[in-house]
Design a protein around this motif. Structure first.
Motif, PDB file in Angstrom:
ATOM      1  N   GLU A   9       0.830  -1.210   0.000  1.00 30.09           N
ATOM      2  CA  GLU A   9       0.000   0.000   0.000  1.00 30.09           C
ATOM      3  C   GLU A   9       0.862   1.256   0.000  1.00 30.09           C
TER       4      GLU A   9
ATOM      5  N   ALA B 281       2.305   1.756  -3.444  1.00 33.95           N
ATOM      6  CA  ALA B 281       1.270   2.224  -4.368  1.00 33.95           C
ATOM      7  C   ALA B 281       1.007   3.715  -4.149  1.00 33.95           C
ATOM      8  N   GLU B 282       0.982   4.130  -2.886  1.00 34.53           N
ATOM      9  CA  GLU B 282       0.771   5.540  -2.556  1.00 34.53           C
ATOM     10  C   GLU B 282       1.917   6.392  -3.104  1.00 34.53           C
ATOM     11  N   GLN B 283       3.152   5.912  -2.937  1.00 32.01           N
ATOM     12  CA  GLN B 283       4.310   6.645  -3.446  1.00 32.01           C
ATOM     13  C   GLN B 283       4.281   6.727  -4.969  1.00 32.01           C
ATOM     14  N   ALA B 284       3.893   5.648  -5.621  1.00 35.99           N
ATOM     15  CA  ALA B 284       3.807   5.643  -7.083  1.00 35.99           C
ATOM     16  C   ALA B 284       2.741   6.632  -7.555  1.00 35.99           C
ATOM     17  N   GLN B 285       1.639   6.708  -6.817  1.00 35.62           N
ATOM     18  CA  GLN B 285       0.558   7.632  -7.159  1.00 35.62           C
ATOM     19  C   GLN B 285       1.041   9.082  -7.029  1.00 35.62           C
ATOM     20  N   LYS B 286       1.808   9.360  -5.965  1.00 37.14           N
ATOM     21  CA  LYS B 286       2.348  10.706  -5.771  1.00 37.14           C
ATOM     22  C   LYS B 286       3.328  11.064  -6.885  1.00 37.14           C
TER      23      LYS B 286
ATOM     24  N   ALA C 109       3.346   9.869  -9.927  1.00 44.04           N
ATOM     25  CA  ALA C 109       2.569  10.065 -11.152  1.00 44.04           C
ATOM     26  C   ALA C 109       1.905  11.438 -11.151  1.00 44.04           C
ATOM     27  N   ALA C 110       1.415  11.871  -9.981  1.00 44.06           N
ATOM     28  CA  ALA C 110       0.774  13.177  -9.882  1.00 44.06           C
ATOM     29  C   ALA C 110       1.803  14.278 -10.125  1.00 44.06           C
TER      30      ALA C 110
END
Length: 145
Positions: A127, A130-135, A137-138
């Protein structure tokens, strides 16, 4: 030159594996399989056929054992190392595994708790990644504007 390429590509070798590899892929103990299985080689198509439509001996082995350590560990809900720490070094039958579950010795309780913590930690890490990857990407999308 073209003729030799045609003959090279049209000739396919059948992929085979040692009985030990096939037994591992089938999740059974090699020593418990029939002699003809132990002494032969298994092709990829034979392995697929065994998995798709297991013969009676394979069904029986999967149901009653004896089971290899990875299967024993999975049925008990512990790691292979946990089995060793608990003193389980030999293959076990389904009946023996069920008896251990009923008895629930201290080592098994401890190893199940350890395994649960390991799984929980793996989920937490996944998790977080995934959160770091989302950041990331943003930020990348923001930088592209």
């Amino acid at each position: 030159m073209l003729d030799t390429l045609d003959t090279m590509t049209s000739h396919q070798n059948t992929q085979t594996m040692k009985p030990a590899t096939a037994a591992k892929k089938l999740g059974v103990l090699l020593q418990a399989t029939p002699t003809e299985f132990q002494e032969g080689v298994v092709s990829r198509s034979e392995l697929n056929a065994l998995q798709a439509d297991p013969p009676q001996w394979l069904q029986d082995l999967r149901r009653t054992g004896p089971h290899p350590r990875p299967v024993v560990a999975a049925k008990l809900g512990v790691s292979i190392a946990g089995l060793a720490r608990g003193g389980i070094t030999e293959p076990l039958t389904t009946e023996q595994i069920d008896a251990l579950k009923d008895e629930m010795p201290g080592w098994l309780r401890q190893e199940r708790a350890t395994q649960a913590e390991v799984r929980k930690e793996a989920v937490r890490i996944k998790e977080k990644q995934a959160e770091q990857a989302q950041k990331r990407a943003a930020r990348t999308a923001e930088d592209a504007r």
